[in-house]
Write a protein that holds these residues in place. Structure first.
Motif, short mmCIF file in Angstrom:
data_model
loop_
_atom_site.label_atom_id
_atom_site.label_comp_id
_atom_site.label_asym_id
_atom_site.label_seq_id
_atom_site.Cartn_x
_atom_site.Cartn_y
_atom_site.Cartn_z
N LEU A 126 22.81 84.85 -5.00
CA LEU A 126 23.24 83.46 -5.23
C LEU A 126 22.16 82.59 -5.87
CD1 LEU A 126 25.11 82.75 -1.84
CD2 LEU A 126 26.11 83.43 -4.05
N VAL A 127 20.93 83.11 -5.95
CA VAL A 127 19.84 82.32 -6.55
C VAL A 127 20.15 82.09 -8.03
CG1 VAL A 127 17.37 82.29 -7.10
CG2 VAL A 127 18.16 83.20 -4.90
N PRO A 128 20.13 80.82 -8.49
CA PRO A 128 20.62 80.50 -9.83
C PRO A 128 19.67 80.81 -10.98
CG PRO A 128 19.93 78.51 -8.72
CD PRO A 128 19.81 79.61 -7.71
N TYR A 129 18.52 81.38 -10.68
CA TYR A 129 17.63 81.74 -11.79
C TYR A 129 17.33 83.24 -11.72
CZ TYR A 129 14.26 80.75 -8.04
OH TYR A 129 13.60 80.69 -6.84
N PRO A 130 16.86 83.83 -12.83
CA PRO A 130 16.73 85.31 -12.90
C PRO A 130 15.68 85.85 -11.93
CG PRO A 130 16.58 84.31 -15.09
CD PRO A 130 16.49 83.20 -14.10
N ILE A 131 16.12 86.61 -10.95
CA ILE A 131 15.22 87.35 -10.07
C ILE A 131 15.85 88.71 -9.79
CG2 ILE A 131 14.27 85.30 -8.90
CD1 ILE A 131 16.10 86.02 -6.52
N ASN A 132 15.04 89.60 -9.30
CA ASN A 132 15.56 90.92 -8.93
C ASN A 132 16.33 90.79 -7.62
OD1 ASN A 132 16.06 93.61 -8.45
ND2 ASN A 132 14.02 94.29 -9.04
N THR A 133 17.59 91.08 -7.64
CA THR A 133 18.43 90.90 -6.45
C THR A 133 18.54 92.17 -5.60
OG1 THR A 133 20.42 91.43 -7.72
CG2 THR A 133 19.78 89.09 -7.57
N THR A 134 17.90 93.24 -6.03
CA THR A 134 17.92 94.49 -5.27
C THR A 134 16.65 94.60 -4.43
OG1 THR A 134 19.20 95.61 -6.99
CG2 THR A 134 18.08 97.00 -5.40
#
Length: 472
Positions: free
Chosen positions: A189-197
């Protein structure tokens, strides 16, 4: 007739003396032959025994995991109770079965560089269940949030996303997800590009450790397999002072002619530091005499107990002014995540580390790390690398999932046992090519020397006895 007998006795004594002298000469000459052969075959270059086994180990290596299943998650979140855990496992994977990659020789610097590919293959027959078994464990993303994002305003925003994703301090995950990675609902749900895994070992499969550059021993056999650089650097950039140095080998082998007094230094990328092992005992491994070197308690001791560890203490709050011991904060090499490494079940750790956790039972025999090294060649023929992955969880006023906590917890997530033992076929070959020949040579030396001395003494006594009779 007496004269002939005397001549026979003298001849026997001379033969005995010759045998004894030959046996005595054979000792240094034999040692020289052994040293020359080992020195030649231990070099890491095409055609040597060491190089063949170095490129791809003939030993099957397994990594067993025990997961700490949290029994009272609600009590902890609401009342900041002690965390009750129960270990589940083992879940076993075969690892290190791929050959080293990108091997490059540099004749000028007498080094060889390589990558160690990472891969893990699940072994159902060696496991207590499937990769889909699920457990209650700490929520990796939620626990790491206040450490990575320390700004109160940012934490407030992230707290709303944590609540929206219905995430909490604990979560239910399968073995496969926890180890190798899963899409985190909060991070998604974080609105900026991050690694979600996220995952304890994510990413692992289809990655590689290195580049390592090690000395090949061609110019100096005492340096063979010792790491010159790791990822192009001689230091790690994680620790202050000498703690940041890359020391020793990767523990798969050591320079030959290992003595019990030697301290075996090795680097482990898993714990982001160099460490060492000291002689523990002599054992017999499948007919091969080896030295067992063990990781000593002082390796993870506090600076008060071992001043050499002062530069491994990088903060003063959780470590209680560097008086706690048995755990190592490796957050700097884990992108700021609050990861702490220890021995399984907090073996050798101080009581304050274990106090908030119930259900741990440290046992030296089961949880210590050791290396069984054949002393002539320096090859590690059996090993058990055991360590525990923990996560620091602390109260955070802006994050509702953590604001009820009243103390810091170093929460055990899992512990692993990476083991490898020389196979029966390899052991037989090793005995024939190395230890068997050395033992045979030693036996011949002792037989010649012993028989020669006995013959010389016996015949000389007989000769002297005959002479005395003749004089009478």
């Amino acid at each position: 007739m007496g004269c002939d007998r005397n001549r026979g006795l003298i001849a026997g004594a001379v033969i005995g003396a010759v045998l004894a002298v030959f046996g005595g000469i054979l000792m240094p000459v034999g040692d020289m032959i052994i040293e020359k052969t080992i020195t030649k075959e231990a070099v890491l270059e095409e055609g040597t025994i060491a190089f063949k086994n170095w490129v791809k180990t003939g030993t099957e290596v397994y990594r067993q995991f025990w997961i700490f299943d949290v029994q009272n998650p609600e009590e902890v979140v609401v009342n900041s109770s002690n965390i009750k855990v129960k270990q589940r496992g083992p879940y076993t994977y075969r690892v290190r079965y791929l050959a080293k990659d990108n091997i490059t020789h540099d004749p000028e610097s007498h080094t060889v560089s390589f990558l160690q590919p990472n891969a893990a293959m699940f072994e159902p027959s060696l496991s207590v269940g499937s990769e889909n078994d699920s457990f209650t464990v700490i929520n990796l993303a939620v626990a790491a949030t206040p450490h990575i994002y320390q700004n109160a305003f940012v934490q407030t925003i992230l707290n709303s996303l944590i609540k929206k994703s219905k995430s909490s301090m604990f979560q239910t995950r399968t073995v496969k997800e926890l180890l190798w990675g899963y899409k985190d609902p909060f991070l998604s749900l974080v609105p900026y590009p991050i690694n979600t895994t996220v995952g304890v070992f994510f990413p692992y499969n289809n990655t590689a450790d290195g580049v390592y550059k090690v000395f090949n021993g061609k110019d100096d056999i005492s340096k063979v397999a010792i790491i010159d650089t790791y990822k192009g650097k001689k230091n790690l950039s994680y620790w202050p002072g000498y703690c940041d140095m890359i020391n020793g080998t990767d523990a798969a082998s050591f320079p030959p002619f290992v003595e019990k007094t030697r301290v075996l230094q090795f680097f482990s990328s898993d714990i982001c530091r160099s460490v060492y092992a000291v002689f523990g005992s002599e054992i017999n491994l499948k007919g091969i005499p080896v030295y067992r070197f063990v990781l000593p308690p002082k390796a993870f001791a506090s600076p008060l107990q071992n001043p050499d560890n002062q530069c491994f203490c990088t903060e003063t709050i959780v470590s209680k002014n560097c008086t706690s011991y048995g755990v190592l904060d490796i957050g700097k090499c884990k992108e700021g995540k609050p990861v702490y490494i220890s021995l399984p079940h907090f073996l050798y750790a101080s009581s304050d580390v274990m106090e908030p956790i119930e259900g741990l039972h440290p046992n030296e025999e089961e949880h210590k790390t050791y290396l069984d090294v054949e002393p002539t060649t320096g090859f590690t023929l059996q090993f058990a690398k055991r360590l525990q992955v923990n996560l620091l969880v602390k109260p955070a006023r802006k994050i509702e999932a953590l604001k009820g906590l009243k103390k810091n917890y170093i929460v055990p997530v899992l512990w692993l046992n990476e083991t490898g033992t020389i196979g029966d076929e390899k052991a037989e070959k090793f005995r024939k090519q190395v230890t068997g020949k050395i033992s045979l040579l030693g036996l011949v030396e002792m037989v010649l020397l012993s028989v020669g001395v006995v013959m010389f003494v016996a015949f000389m006594i007989s000769y002297c006895a005959c002479r005395s009779k003749k004089v009478k």
